[in-house]
Each structure stands twice: as structure tokens, then as C-alpha cells.
Enzyme design. Structure first.
Site, PDB file in Angstrom:
ATOM      1  N   ASP A   1       0.854  -1.185   0.000  1.00  0.00           N
ATOM      2  CA  ASP A   1       0.000   0.000   0.000  1.00  0.00           C
ATOM      3  C   ASP A   1       0.894   1.240   0.000  1.00  0.00           C
ATOM      4  O   ASP A   1       2.120   1.133   0.101  1.00  0.00           O
ATOM      5  CB  ASP A   1      -0.956   0.015   1.203  1.00  0.00           C
ATOM      6  CG  ASP A   1      -0.238  -0.245   2.520  1.00  0.00           C
ATOM      7  OD1 ASP A   1       0.898   0.256   2.693  1.00  0.00           O
ATOM      8  OD2 ASP A   1      -0.795  -0.943   3.380  1.00  0.00           O
TER       9      ASP A   1
ATOM     10  N   ASP B   1       1.369   5.277   1.539  1.00  0.00           N
ATOM     11  CA  ASP B   1       1.001   6.322   2.495  1.00  0.00           C
ATOM     12  C   ASP B   1       1.580   7.639   2.018  1.00  0.00           C
ATOM     13  O   ASP B   1       2.679   7.678   1.450  1.00  0.00           O
ATOM     14  CB  ASP B   1       1.546   6.003   3.887  1.00  0.00           C
ATOM     15  CG  ASP B   1       0.886   4.776   4.504  1.00  0.00           C
ATOM     16  OD1 ASP B   1      -0.320   4.586   4.283  1.00  0.00           O
ATOM     17  OD2 ASP B   1       1.580   4.014   5.193  1.00  0.00           O
TER      18      ASP B   1
ATOM     19  N   ASP C   1       9.745   4.990  13.698  1.00  0.00           N
ATOM     20  CA  ASP C   1      10.384   3.935  14.488  1.00  0.00           C
ATOM     21  C   ASP C   1      11.806   3.585  14.046  1.00  0.00           C
ATOM     22  O   ASP C   1      12.764   3.724  14.802  1.00  0.00           O
ATOM     23  CB  ASP C   1       9.507   2.683  14.543  1.00  0.00           C
ATOM     24  CG  ASP C   1       9.077   2.180  13.177  1.00  0.00           C
ATOM     25  OD1 ASP C   1       9.534   2.703  12.130  1.00  0.00           O
ATOM     26  OD2 ASP C   1       8.259   1.225  13.135  1.00  0.00           O
TER      27      ASP C   1
END
Length: 417
Positions: free
Chosen positions: A52, A54, A127
Site C-alpha cells: 500500500d 502512504d 520507528d
């Protein structure tokens, strides 16, 4: 994946990629900086097809809604600066997140509040360096504020900035570090690994659903055995898969070897392979309930545990007993499980496969009745309906029922509602 499904997946991926480009173009056209962000950039640089896309942007959630219209946007994550933009049917939807910094993680999961910022500061709150990359699809340029490209080239999973601070913010990052390292065949940066090991006992603050989702992704990936070994080394097994943590090192090595031999298992098969042959039901359903998996997953895992012994002793079993196993929907998985638990070809599995290669009417005759037949005969559906159908099927395979009428008579004598 079959060829038609592969083609369909390819078409939907292309549609999503084009839509992700359109989202960037529309935001730019309205005067907002916008870039692809995170996993889709990482995967492209690794030569993999992103699952996907983003988008990260300088536009606030309200401005994103203005650009795309309220009918094409969902404000589910607006409190954290995230809007969902709905695309054409094949393209699906794309998350558009405002560049932000996160302030405080008092619950060890999500930020107490967010503050909007620029791309560089947004990258620094993510992260791992390999997930902190941006890509400008219009200029065809990678934007790297955190050294992610170097770590991708070196094959390293490294926390951005202070690894202890990153783990304190969201304890689930400990499992994500393991999953990324195993999935990509990367090494954990020593400082990141040390921060995880020092906080492994704090994983319990994370919800069972989130732990279960990460565990499922690890166990159904080809790197599942390496993931389990890394979980063990870092002290994460007690809060993730305590059934494995309680094993001796030799028994754990056996479980990892079995996991390694599996080929593209579904979740129940992978879970069954985690559990030693001495365990049957309800060990599987207990594991599934703890990690919030579905009732179907729990039922199938227990079934595999209870029937692997039958396959392992196939040639010694009465044929009707083995026949019930081979005629079940999970037969392929239980054969794969027994095969994976031996480092040599299994004569018992070969015997089962030879039986299953015969004409179906010899070993898997069509059921005498189904639920529609029972309803048509006047039975009222209820909690015992499924069990009754299983009983009828067992009686048929045992040779005690040979006709539809005999099955209906059996149902009339045994149905409880």
C-alpha cells in the site's frame, strides 16, 4: 497465487500507485508539500512491490478534507493528523498524514498529543531508519533525513535516534523490530537489540490484539523460524508465545525446524507447528483466545493437534479412523504438519497421499445430507446443528449410514434443540 489472481493483484497495485501519485499532485496543486512515506518507499528501494501507499503532507486534516472533499475523506484518525482519502474501486484508499511530532506516550502505545511540523521532524519521530524515508514521485527522488538508505544497503534494522526512547514510546516496536529483521533477512543494530532486550518484560502493556497481529505476520512469513529464534534471544517469547518459552532449548530447536519446513502455511498450521507433539486440544484454542484470533483459527488449530498423531501412525490405524481425517477439510494441513515434524520423508504421509490419490468415491464420498436437507426435513437450526452434521458424516464414513433417508433417521433420533 494463481495467474488470474496475480494479474488482478498487479492491476489493483498499479491503480493504487497511480492514485497515490494523484493524491500528491492534488495536494501540491493546492500549495501543500506532499510525499510518499514509510513502508512503500522502503519496499521500492528493496525492489519489492509495496502493499500500500502512504502520503505525508504539510496540509492539516482540515485542509486535506478541503482538497478532496468530505465525501472522499474519512476523519477516523484526524486526532493524530491522519485522514483517509477514498479512491476509485481498484485503487482502494490511502492514508494521508500531516507532518507531525509526537508528544508523550504515557500508555506506551499512542502519543498523548501531536504537534504539526515539517518533513524532517516528522521523519525523526518514526520507528526505524528504514521506515523513515520519503519519496517524491514527481521528481523521482528519495528524501532521507535519518540514514535509512545506508541501513537498507547494509541490511540493518536501526531505531531512529535514541533506541531506548523509541521503544519507550511504543512497546510494540520491539516486535516490529524482530519482524522487519526476519522478513528482510537483516541484522538488528546492537544498540536497538539491547534496548529491546532490556524492555522485553514491558511488552505486556501492549494489547493482545496488537501482539497477536504481529505474531501472525511473523508466523505466516517464510522467515518464521528466524523470527521465533530472535524472539527467544531477546526475551520476547514469554509475552508472545509462552508455550515456546517453556520448552527446553532442544525442544525449541525442534519447533523452529518444523516451522522452517512448512511452505506458505496459514495461521492455524503455523500455530500447530509451534506446539510440541505432546500437546493436543485445548492448547491451540487457548493460544488463539489469548492472542484474540478467530474461533475458526482456534478450532482448526486444535483439530490439527488432535489429528497429527493419527497421520503419524497412519498405517497402523483402522481405515475408517484414518478416513475421517483424510476426508476432512484440514487434511492437507495435517499432512504438512506431520511432514514438517520429521527431518526425513514420512512413509506415513506418503501412505496417506497414495490413498488420497485414488478416486474420491473410494475415500471421500459426498456427504449424505447437508444443512439444507435437515431444514427441508423440518429440523430447526440451532447450536447443535453443526455437531449433528459431523456425527452423520462420521457414521457415513464408518459405514453405518449408507443413504440419505438413513441419515435423516439418524438425525431424528439424535437431534437435541
Amino acid at each position: 497465487m494463481t495467474e488470474p489472481k496475480r494479474k488482478q493483484f498487479g492491476e489493483s497495485h498499479q491503480a493504487q500507485r497511480e492514485f497515490a501519485l494523484q493524491v500528491v499532485q492534488q495536494l501540491r496543486g493546492a500549495g501543500h508539500q506532499s510525499l510518499w512515506a514509510g513502508g512503500c518507499v522502503r519496499d521500492q528501494l528493496l525492489g519489492k512491490r509495496p502493499k500500500d501507499y502512504d502520503v505525508a503532507t504539510s496540509a492539516t486534516p482540515e485542509q486535506v478534507a478541503e482538497v478532496f472533499g468530505k465525501r472522499r475523506t474519512l476523519a477516523i484518525g484526524a486526532a493524530f493528523g491522519v485522514m483517509t482519502v477514498l479512491g476509485p474501486r481498484r485503487a482502494g484508499q490511502i492514508e494521508v498524514a500531516t507532518f507531525r511530532t509526537d508528544a508523550g506516550y504515557s500508555d506506551g502505545r499512542r502519543p498523548d498529543r501531536v504537534e504539526y511540523t515539517d518533513a524532517q521532524h516528522d521523519a525523526s519521530r518514526r520507528d526505524f531508519t528504514i521506515n523513515g524515508l520519503f519519496f517524491d514521485p514527481i521528481a523521482d527522488e528519495v528524501i532521507d533525513y535519518v540514514g535509512g538508505q545506508d541501513d537498507l544497503a547494509a541490511g540493518v534494522v536501526r531505531a531512529i535516534g535514541d533506541p531506548e526512547a523509541r521503544i519507550e514510546e511504543d512497546k510494540l516496536r520491539m516486535l516490529r523490530a524482530v519482524r522487519f529483521a526476519a522478513t528482510f533477512g537483516f541484522e538488528l543494530d546492537p544498540a536497538t537489540a539491547a534496548a529491546v532486550a532490556a524492555r522485553a518484560g514491558q511488552l505486556t502493556v501492549v494489547s493482545a490484539e496488537r501482539i497477536g497481529a504481529e505474531a501472525a505476520r511473523m508466523l505466516t512469513h517464510a522467515s518464521r523460524a528466524r523470527a521465533v529464534r530472535t524472539l527467544s534471544e531477546l526475551g520476547l517469547l514469554p509475552a508472545t508465545l509462552p508455550e515456546l518459552h517453556r520448552l527446553s532449548q532442544e525442544a525449541l530447536a525442534d519447533r523452529c525446524a518444523a516451522l522452517d519446513r512448512l511452505s506458505e502455511p496459514g495461521l492455524p498450521l503455523a500455530l500447530a507447528a509451534c506446539l510440541p507433539p505432546t500437546l493436543g486440544s485445548p492448547a491451540g484454542s487457548k493460544l488463539c483466545r489469548r492472542l484474540k484470533y478467530t474461533n475458526d483459527d482456534a478450532k482448526q488449530t486444535d483439530w490439527l493437534l488432535d489429528n497429527r498423531g493419527a497421520v503419524a501412525a497412519a498405517r497402523q490405524l483402522p481405515w475408517p479412523r484414518l478416513q475421517r481425517v483424510l476426508a476432512s477439510p484440514g487434511a492437507g494441513d495435517v499432512l504438512a504438519l506431520v511432514e514438517a515434524e520429521s527431518d526425513e520423508p514420512s512413509a506415513e504421509v506418503a501412505y496417506c497421499r497414495e490413498r488420497m490419490a485414488r478416486p474420491p468415491e473410494e475415500w471421500n464420498p459426498p456427504p449424505l445430507v447437508d444443512g439444507r436437507d435437515l431444514i427441508a426435513a423440518g429440523f430447526q437450526p440451532g447450536p447443535e446443528f453443526g455437531k449433528l452434521l459431523e456425527q452423520i458424516r462420521d457414521e457415513q464414513l464408518e459405514g453405518r449410514l449408507g443413504s440419505k433417508q438413513a441419515a435423516l433417521d439418524f438425525a431424528a433420533a439424535h437431534y437435541q434443540h
